[in-house]
Structure formats: C-alpha cells, structure tokens
Design a protein around this motif. Sequence first.
Motif, PDB file in Angstrom:
ATOM      1  N   ARG A   1       0.906  -1.261  -0.093  1.00  0.00           N
ATOM      2  CA  ARG A   1       0.146   0.007   0.027  1.00  0.00           C
ATOM      3  C   ARG A   1       0.803   1.176   0.079  1.00  0.00           C
ATOM      4  O   ARG A   1       0.509   2.138  -0.724  1.00  0.00           O
TER       5      ARG A   1
ATOM      6  N   HIS B   1       2.421   1.611  -3.353  1.00  0.00           N
ATOM      7  CA  HIS B   1       1.291   2.059  -4.380  1.00  0.00           C
ATOM      8  C   HIS B   1       1.206   3.370  -4.261  1.00  0.00           C
ATOM      9  O   HIS B   1       0.827   3.896  -4.813  1.00  0.00           O
ATOM     10  N   HIS B   2       1.093   3.910  -2.743  1.00  0.00           N
ATOM     11  CA  HIS B   2       0.657   5.102  -2.586  1.00  0.00           C
ATOM     12  C   HIS B   2       1.557   6.054  -2.862  1.00  0.00           C
ATOM     13  O   HIS B   2       1.536   7.271  -3.473  1.00  0.00           O
ATOM     14  N   GLU B   3       2.869   5.701  -2.723  1.00  0.00           N
ATOM     15  CA  GLU B   3       4.098   6.726  -3.087  1.00  0.00           C
ATOM     16  C   GLU B   3       4.151   6.711  -4.369  1.00  0.00           C
ATOM     17  O   GLU B   3       4.596   7.804  -5.122  1.00  0.00           O
ATOM     18  N   SER B   4       3.890   5.663  -5.432  1.00  0.00           N
ATOM     19  CA  SER B   4       3.996   5.845  -6.882  1.00  0.00           C
ATOM     20  C   SER B   4       3.042   6.340  -7.421  1.00  0.00           C
ATOM     21  O   SER B   4       3.124   6.880  -8.727  1.00  0.00           O
ATOM     22  N   SER B   5       1.837   6.559  -6.709  1.00  0.00           N
ATOM     23  CA  SER B   5       0.703   7.486  -6.971  1.00  0.00           C
ATOM     24  C   SER B   5       0.773   8.883  -6.949  1.00  0.00           C
ATOM     25  O   SER B   5       0.415   9.626  -7.564  1.00  0.00           O
ATOM     26  N   SER B   6       1.666   9.271  -5.951  1.00  0.00           N
ATOM     27  CA  SER B   6       1.714  10.515  -5.746  1.00  0.00           C
ATOM     28  C   SER B   6       2.647  11.150  -6.655  1.00  0.00           C
ATOM     29  O   SER B   6       3.769  11.405  -7.374  1.00  0.00           O
TER      30      SER B   6
END
Length: 174
Positions: free
Chosen positions: A166, A169-174
């Motif tokens: 998570r 995924h959260h860091e790659s989304s930002s």
Amino acid sequence: MTLVEGDLKPAASIDLLNATYEPTWNPFGSGSADVTFNVKNSGNTRLIIDGTVRAGDVESEIHASNTPDEELLPGENGNFTVKLTGVYPTFQIPITVELRPDAPTLPDGTRLDPVVEKTTVWAPPLPLLGMTVMAIALGLIITKIAIIRRRRIAALVDRAREEGRREAHHESSS
C-alpha cells in the motif's frame, strides 16, 4: 506316628488359588504379587509340602529358607501365602504354583508327581501409562502452540507485506 496296614495312597491338591498385585508408583519400577492358596492332603499318608510359586519371571520357594517344612496329615489343609517382589506389570501376569509333595513313608526313591495350578493376575502398568498419556498430551500442546505462533507470525508478515504494498502504491501514485 502310626503306620496302618494297607496300600499307601499319597495325594495332594491345590485349591482356593488367589493372587493380587501391588504396583509401585515408579513408572519403570516393579511391584509385588501376593499369592495365596490352600493345599489339601487327600491321601492316606503324611506329606511334607515343598514347591515353588512363579509370578511372571519371578520365582520363590513356598517356604523361606529359614522356616521348617510344612507337614500335613491325611485330611488336613494348609494355607500358604507367598509374596514375590520384583514383578513387573505386564497387564496380565501368569501365576503358577508347583507343589512337590513328599511322602516320607514311601520306599526310598519313590517320588510323587508334582501338582500344578495356574491363574493370572491383572497388573496394568498404570504409572507408565499415565506418564505416556501426559507426554503425548504435552507433545500435542507444544505442537498446537507452535502452530498458533507460526500462524501469528505468518499473519504479521502478510500484514507487513500488504502495508508495504500500500505504501509503495501510495508513493508511486503521488
């Protein structure tokens, strides 16, 4: 003693044969067997009673070495109790009483046939069985605890992996 004319017919019999087993609380120890029986002189001459008692692999003379031989006149009964120590519990212990009566009034060299009676005594190895059951129960408890710990560790590792995914995924989304 009186000698009466006629044929000598010596005879002996064993009855009321009973045995009990007294265990020890040591799981690897031996207990003792008490064997009681009655000998009847059913013949017409006096008998000197001798013989052995066997319980499992343990054997003992009917008389202790320091006691006189038992003598039975015709029609008499003699009660005997023999304690055998060092008897290991093996669920059922075979008991054998072998009576070797001697008729001193018979001509020299004449021997009577032995009289043999057998029975068994119930002797379960309860302390050893109890110890075995406790060891198996302890093994099952330790196994159950190990399974629960492995599942907890696996759940923690899965949760940490999921959190890592998570975060990634959260860091790659930002």
